[in-house]
Design a protein around this motif. Structure first.
Motif, PDB file in Angstrom:
ATOM      1  N   SER A   1      46.334 -14.853  60.375  1.00  0.00           N
ATOM      2  CA  SER A   1      45.451 -15.384  61.419  1.00  0.00           C
ATOM      3  C   SER A   1      44.390 -16.235  60.771  1.00  0.00           C
ATOM      4  N   THR A   2      43.763 -17.031  61.569  1.00  0.00           N
ATOM      5  CA  THR A   2      42.689 -17.883  61.060  1.00  0.00           C
ATOM      6  C   THR A   2      41.468 -17.043  60.670  1.00  0.00           C
ATOM      7  N   LEU A   3      41.289 -15.860  61.309  1.00  0.00           N
ATOM      8  CA  LEU A   3      40.154 -14.986  60.960  1.00  0.00           C
ATOM      9  C   LEU A   3      40.255 -14.487  59.523  1.00  0.00           C
ATOM     10  N   GLY A   4      41.504 -14.395  59.109  1.00  0.00           N
ATOM     11  CA  GLY A   4      41.672 -13.957  57.715  1.00  0.00           C
ATOM     12  C   GLY A   4      41.127 -14.981  56.752  1.00  0.00           C
ATOM     13  N   THR A   5      41.091 -16.226  57.209  1.00  0.00           N
ATOM     14  CA  THR A   5      40.562 -17.288  56.350  1.00  0.00           C
ATOM     15  C   THR A   5      39.087 -17.053  56.055  1.00  0.00           C
ATOM     16  N   VAL A   6      38.352 -16.534  57.050  1.00  0.00           N
ATOM     17  CA  VAL A   6      36.912 -16.257  56.868  1.00  0.00           C
ATOM     18  C   VAL A   6      36.711 -15.197  55.779  1.00  0.00           C
ATOM     19  N   ALA A   7      37.608 -14.191  55.808  1.00  0.00           N
ATOM     20  CA  ALA A   7      37.506 -13.126  54.794  1.00  0.00           C
ATOM     21  C   ALA A   7      37.755 -13.680  53.413  1.00  0.00           C
ATOM     22  N   VAL A   8      38.711 -14.593  53.323  1.00  0.00           N
ATOM     23  CA  VAL A   8      39.033 -15.205  52.026  1.00  0.00           C
ATOM     24  C   VAL A   8      37.839 -15.996  51.521  1.00  0.00           C
ATOM     25  N   VAL A   9      37.260 -16.788  52.462  1.00  0.00           N
ATOM     26  CA  VAL A   9      36.086 -17.582  52.064  1.00  0.00           C
ATOM     27  C   VAL A   9      34.954 -16.650  51.580  1.00  0.00           C
ATOM     28  N   GLY A  10      34.852 -15.509  52.240  1.00  0.00           N
ATOM     29  CA  GLY A  10      33.801 -14.550  51.837  1.00  0.00           C
ATOM     30  C   GLY A  10      34.024 -14.038  50.426  1.00  0.00           C
ATOM     31  N   VAL A  11      35.228 -13.759  50.076  1.00  0.00           N
ATOM     32  CA  VAL A  11      35.548 -13.268  48.734  1.00  0.00           C
ATOM     33  C   VAL A  11      35.242 -14.337  47.699  1.00  0.00           C
ATOM     34  N   ILE A  12      35.764 -15.567  48.051  1.00  0.00           N
ATOM     35  CA  ILE A  12      35.604 -16.670  47.084  1.00  0.00           C
ATOM     36  C   ILE A  12      34.127 -17.052  46.952  1.00  0.00           C
TER      37      ILE A  12
ATOM     38  N   GLY B   1      26.082 -19.543  46.980  1.00  0.00           N
ATOM     39  CA  GLY B   1      24.926 -18.957  47.642  1.00  0.00           C
ATOM     40  C   GLY B   1      25.295 -18.354  48.969  1.00  0.00           C
ATOM     41  N   LEU B   2      24.669 -17.209  49.254  1.00  0.00           N
ATOM     42  CA  LEU B   2      25.038 -16.540  50.503  1.00  0.00           C
ATOM     43  C   LEU B   2      24.586 -17.332  51.712  1.00  0.00           C
ATOM     44  N   ARG B   3      23.505 -18.033  51.574  1.00  0.00           N
ATOM     45  CA  ARG B   3      22.999 -18.789  52.730  1.00  0.00           C
ATOM     46  C   ARG B   3      23.937 -19.933  53.076  1.00  0.00           C
ATOM     47  N   VAL B   4      24.347 -20.624  52.038  1.00  0.00           N
ATOM     48  CA  VAL B   4      25.266 -21.763  52.293  1.00  0.00           C
ATOM     49  C   VAL B   4      26.541 -21.247  52.917  1.00  0.00           C
ATOM     50  N   ILE B   5      26.958 -20.120  52.356  1.00  0.00           N
ATOM     51  CA  ILE B   5      28.211 -19.544  52.872  1.00  0.00           C
ATOM     52  C   ILE B   5      28.024 -19.092  54.299  1.00  0.00           C
TER      53      ILE B   5
ATOM     54  N   VAL C   1      25.901 -20.270  56.528  1.00  0.00           N
ATOM     55  CA  VAL C   1      25.820 -21.447  57.432  1.00  0.00           C
ATOM     56  C   VAL C   1      27.203 -22.051  57.616  1.00  0.00           C
ATOM     57  N   SER C   2      27.899 -22.188  56.501  1.00  0.00           N
ATOM     58  CA  SER C   2      29.258 -22.781  56.595  1.00  0.00           C
ATOM     59  C   SER C   2      30.167 -21.904  57.443  1.00  0.00           C
ATOM     60  N   GLY C   3      30.027 -20.620  57.248  1.00  0.00           N
ATOM     61  CA  GLY C   3      30.884 -19.719  58.030  1.00  0.00           C
ATOM     62  C   GLY C   3      30.577 -19.816  59.502  1.00  0.00           C
ATOM     63  N   ILE C   4      29.264 -19.898  59.802  1.00  0.00           N
ATOM     64  CA  ILE C   4      28.915 -20.008  61.231  1.00  0.00           C
ATOM     65  C   ILE C   4      29.473 -21.305  61.833  1.00  0.00           C
ATOM     66  N   LEU C   5      29.256 -22.397  61.086  1.00  0.00           N
ATOM     67  CA  LEU C   5      29.766 -23.692  61.595  1.00  0.00           C
ATOM     68  C   LEU C   5      31.303 -23.676  61.734  1.00  0.00           C
ATOM     69  N   TYR C   6      31.949 -23.101  60.729  1.00  0.00           N
ATOM     70  CA  TYR C   6      33.430 -23.054  60.743  1.00  0.00           C
ATOM     71  C   TYR C   6      33.930 -22.218  61.919  1.00  0.00           C
ATOM     72  N   GLY C   7      33.180 -21.104  62.151  1.00  0.00           N
ATOM     73  CA  GLY C   7      33.560 -20.231  63.265  1.00  0.00           C
ATOM     74  C   GLY C   7      33.336 -20.913  64.596  1.00  0.00           C
ATOM     75  N   LEU C   8      32.152 -21.642  64.690  1.00  0.00           N
ATOM     76  CA  LEU C   8      31.912 -22.369  65.949  1.00  0.00           C
ATOM     77  C   LEU C   8      32.992 -23.434  66.208  1.00  0.00           C
TER      78      LEU C   8
END
Length: 713
Positions: free
Chosen positions: A571-582, A587-591, A593-600
Motif C-alpha cells: 500500500s502507499t501507506l507503507g511508503t510513509v513507514a519506509v520514509v520514516g525509517v530512512i 531532520g525530524l522536522r523536515v521529515i 513537514v514532508s510527510g504531512i505534505l506527501y500525505g495531503l
C-alpha cells in the motif's frame, strides 16, 4: 416416206417415233424433277403428256352405210373373222379392236371391267340380238398381237354402226373420231356416193383439220357381171375424187386423191386370207373371176393405208406433244437462266457481306484485346490510388481517435459487468464513427471515380459494337450505386483490451520510478532487487575490508529497496513507514513537514479518484490501445477497399466483355450462316447452269425428233 416401205417398216415408223418421243419425255420428266426447287406446275404437265404418250396408238375409224361391209373389211385386215357380219344391219354399237400381249382374246364393255368371251360379241353388238348395247356405247375387243401385224404395231380398229340409221352423228364424232388418224369410208360399189356419207365427213372435216380419208368401194366383185365395167369405175372414181378434192379439200389434187380410192371385195380378201393362213386351198366358186386384181387392190390399199396412218399418227399424236415439250423446256430454261443469274448475283452479295463480317470480327477481336490491356492498366492505377487515399484517411482518423472517444457519452460505472457493456458500446461507437468519417472523406470521390471509369469503359466498348447492341451494353452498368465497405470490426480488434482503473498514487515509488526510469526499466529494477536479496549471503564471504564496506552499503541499499518494494507492493501507506525509517538520519522536522505534505497530496489524489476520473483513465487507455491496433490494420483495410474497387470495375468490365462476346458470337454465327448460304448458293448456281444447259440439250433432242419424224419428206 417413200413407196418402198414394206408392211413392217411402215408401221414400225410410228413405233420408232413413239419410242423416241417417250424417251425424250422421260428425260424431260426427270429434268422437271431436278428443277422442282426452281419451278412448279410442270411436273403435272409432263406427267399428263407421258400418260397420253403411253396410250397413244394409231387409230383408224371405219364408217359407212349399213350393209356396206365395214366389219368384213376389218376382219380381212385382221385376217380373222372376229367382227359380227352378215346381211342387213349387223353392227349395232361401236367396236374397238386393239392388241394385247395375252395369247387369248377377250372383250370388255363400258359397264364392266370383267373380261368376257369373244363369242359374247354377237349378243352385245349384233343388231338382231335381244341384249344389244346402246348405239353410242363401246365394246373393246382385245385380240392377241401375235395374230395380227397391225395390232402388233399399235393400230386400233374402230367399227361403227351405219351412219344412215342414227341422228347422233355429232356425238359420235366428238366421242370416237377426234383422235382418229385415218377414216375409212366403206361404200357400196353397186350404188353411188350418197349424201348421208358426204354429210358425215363434212362434219368430221369441220372438227378436224384435213382428216385422212380413204374410200373403199366394196363388193366390186359384182362388176364381173357388168358389161361397162370401166365406165362404171370411172363414174365412181370421178364422183369420189370430186368429193375429196373439191368438196372436202382434204387432198390438193386428183392424182394424190387417186391413192385414197380403192375398188375391193372384202369378202374375197377375207376368204382368201383365212384359207391362206390355214394352208388350205380356196374352194372353187367362192371367188369371182378377176379376184387376183381385187386382192392386189386390197393389198395396195393396206400398203397406202399403212404409210398414211403411220405418218399421220406421228404427226397428229406427236407433233403437238413436241411443241408442248419445246414450250416446257423453253419456259424452264428461262427460269433456269434467271435463277442462274440471280443466284450468281446473290452469291456475290453474300460473299461481300461475308468478307465484311470477317473483317468486322477481326477488328473487334483486336480492339477488344487492346482495350483489355488498357482497362487493366487503368484499374491497376485506380486501385493503387484507392489504397493510398484510404490509408491516408484512416491514419488521420487514428490520430483523431481521442476526439471520437471523447464524443462517446454513455453512463460509466466501474463494476466489471457494466464495464463490459460499456466497452461493447465503445467498440460500436468507434467503428461507426470511423466508418462514417471514412465514407465522408473517401467514398464520394472514389465512387465518382468508379462511375466515371465504368462509363468510359462502356463508351469505349460500345464504339466497337453495332448500334442495336449499344443500348444493351449501357444496361450492363449496375443500376445501384457501388458502396465501399471499410470493415474495421473494432469489437474483435480490441477484444483483448484490459482496462486498469485501480487507484495509482502519482508520487508513489513505483510511479516515480516509471516516470524517471521508464516503465520497462523500473520493472526490471524492481525484479532485480529481489534477486540481489537472495544472493547477499554469498557476498559475506569476501576476505578484504573494502568488500566488507561494500557489502555493508549494499546490504543497507538492498534492505531499503526490499522494504520499499514490499511496502510499495502492499500500500502507499507503507511508503510513509519506509520514509520514516530512512529519514532517521535527516531532520525530524523536515521529515514531518514532508510527510504531512506527501500525505495531503496522497489524500487529495485519493479523494479526486472518482468515477469520472476512472472514465477518463479508461478512455485514455482505450485510445492508446485502439490506436495501436488500428495502425496494424491500416494496410489491410486500404488493401481491402482497393480490392473492392478492383472487383467492382473488373466485374463491370467482365459484364461488358460478356456482351461483346455475345456480339462476337453473333458475328461468328452470321459468318457461319453466310458461309452455309454461300455454299448453297454456289450449289444452286452450278445446278441452275447445268439445268439450263440440259434444257438446251432437250430442245435439241426435240428438234432432232421433229426433223426426223415430223418434217415432210
Amino acid at each position: 416416206m417413200g413407196n418402198g416401205h414394206n408392211l413392217g417398216s411402215a408401221l414400225q415408223y410410228f413405233g420408232q417415233a413413239k419410242k423416241r418421243i417417250n424417251d425424250i419425255f422421260k428425260e424431260i420428266g426427270e429434268y422437271i424433277i431436278e428443277t422442282d426447287q426452281f419451278v412448279d406446275g410442270f411436273k403435272d404437265k409432263v406427267g399428263g403428256i407421258m400418260e397420253i404418250l403411253a396410250r397413244d396408238r394409231m387409230k383408224v375409224a371405219f364408217f359407212g352405210r349399213t350393209s356396206n361391209g365395214k366389219s368384213t373389211v376389218i376382219n380381212a385386215m385382221l385376217r380373222d373373222k372376229i367382227m359380227p357380219s352378215g346381211i342387213g344391219h349387223t353392227t349395232h354399237c361401236f367396236i374397238q379392236v386393239e392388241g394385247t400381249d395375252s395369247q387369248e382374246g377377250f372383250l370388255l364393255t363400258e359397264e364392266s371391267d370383267q373380261p368376257q368371251s369373244i363369242n359374247s360379241i354377237k349378243q352385245l353388238a349384233h343388231n338382231l340380238s335381244a341384249v344389244k348395247l346402246e348405239e353410242n356405247s363401246l365394246v373393246r375387243i382385245l385380240w392377241p398381237k401375235s395374230k395380227c401385224k397391225f395390232l402388233k404395231e399399235d393400230v386400233i380398229f374402230v367399227d361403227s354402226p351405219g351412219i344412215d340409221v342414227t341422228q347422233q352423228l355429232d356425238s359420235w364424232i366428238d366421242k370416237y373420231c377426234l383422235d382418229a388418224d385415218v377414216f375409212v369410208l366403206v361404200g357400196n360399189a353397186e350404188s353411188t356416193l350418197m349424201q348421208t356419207e358426204k354429210n358425215f365427213f363434212h362434219k368430221v372435216s369441220s372438227r378436224l383439220s384435213s382428216p385422212n380419208i380413204f374410200i373403199l368401194l366394196n363388193r366390186w366383185d359384182v362388176s364381173v357381171l357388168e358389161e361397162d365395167v370401166e365406165e362404171v369405175r370411172l363414174q365412181h372414181l370421178d364422183r369420189n375424187l370430186g368429193f375429196l378434192v373439191d368438196e372436202l379439200k382434204v387432198v390438193s389434187n386428183k392424182k394424190e386423191a387417186e391413192d385414197r380410192i380403192y375398188f375391193i371385195s372384202a369378202r374375197e380378201a377375207l376368204i382368201s386370207r383365212l384359207h391362206q393362213d390355214k394352208g388350205t386351198p380356196t374352194p372353187t366358186g367362192t371367188l369371182q373371176e378377176g379376184f387376183q386384181g381385187r386382192l392386189f387392190e386390197f393389198a395396195n390399199f393396206e400398203r397406202k393405208f399403212e404409210e398414211c396412218i403411220s405418218k399421220s399418227a406421228v404427226q397428229t399424236k406427236f407433233e403437238q406433244h413436241t411443241k408442248r415439250g419445246k414450250l416446257i423446256t423453253s419456259e424452264v430454261r428461262g427460269v433456269m437462266e434467271e435463277s442462274y443469274h440471280k443466284s450468281l448475283t446473290k452469291t456475290e452479295e453474300q460473299v461481300k457481306e461475308y468478307r465484311e463480317k470477317c473483317d468486322e470480327l477481326d477488328y473487334l477481336g483486336k480492339q477488344l484485346k487492346l482495350l483489355t490491356y488498357e482497362v487493366k492498366d487503368k484499374i491497376k492505377l485506380m486501385v493503387e490510388d484507392v489504397e493510398r487515399k484510404v490509408a491516408s484517411a484512416l491514419n488521420d482518423e487514428i490520430r483523431r481517435l481521442s476526439l471520437l472517444v471523447e464524443d462517446f457519452d454513455r453512463p460509466f460505472h466501474p463494476d466489471n459487468l457494466l464495464i463490459n457493456v460499456y466497452k461493447k458500446e465503445m467498440h460500436a461507437h468507434v467503428e461507426q464513427s470511423l466508418g462514417r468519417n471514412l465514407q465522408q472523406r473517401c467514398s464520394t470521390v472514389l465512387l465518382q471515380a468508379v462511375t466515371d471509369t465504368q462509363n468510359q469503359m462502356t463508351e469505349r466498348l460500345s464504339a466497337l459494337l453495332p448500334d442495336e447492341t449499344r443500348q444493351l451494353l449501357f444496361n450492363q452498368i449496375p443500376k445501384r450505386e457501388f458502396e465501399i465497405a471499410y470493415r474495421l470490426d473494432c469489437r474483435n480488434l480490441c477484444a483483448d483490451f484490459k482496462e486498469d482503473i485501480e487507484f495509482r498514487f502519482s508520487f508513489g515509488p513505483t510511479a516515480l520510478m516509471q516516470k524517471f526510469m521508464g516503465s520497462k526499466t523500473a520493472r526490471t529494477a524492481l525484479i532485480g532487487s529481489a534477486g540481489m536479496m537472495n544472493q547477499a549471503p554469498n557476498r559475506h564471504a569476501s576476505g578484504d575490508g573494502s568488500g566488507i564496506i561494500s557489502q555493508q552499503n549494499g546490504d543497507v541499499l538492498a534492505t531499503a529497496l526490499s522494504t520499499f518494494v514490499s511496502l510499495a507492493s502492499r500500500s502507499t501507506l507503507g511508503t510513509v513507514a519506509v520514509v520514516g525509517v530512512i529519514g532517521k538520519a535527516a531532520g525530524l522536522r523536515v521529515i514531518a513537514v514532508s510527510g504531512i505534505l506527501y500525505g495531503l497530496l496522497y489524500m487529495y489524489e485519493r479523494l479526486t479518484w472518482t468515477t469520472k476520473a476512472k472514465e477518463r483513465s479508461f478512455k485514455q487507455q482505450y485510445v492508446e490501445y485502439a490506436s495501436s491496433k488500428l495502425r496494424l490494420i491500416v494496410d489491410l483495410t486500404s488493401s481491402n477497399c482497393s480490392h473492392q474497387v478492383q472487383q467492382e470495375l473488373s466485374s463491370t468490365f467482365a459484364r461488358l466483355c460478356h456482351q461483346a462476346d455475345l456480339s462476337k458470337q453473333e458475328l461468328q454465327d452470321e459468318i457461319k450462316s453466310l458461309d452455309h448460304i454461300i455454299e448453297k448458293l454456289r450449289e444452286t448456281t452450278s445446278k441452275a447452269k447445268t439445268l439450263r444447259n440440259k434444257a438446251d440439250w432437250l430442245d435439241n433432242e426435240l428438234n432432232s425428233f421433229s426433223n426426223l419424224y415430223l418434217k415432210d419428206t
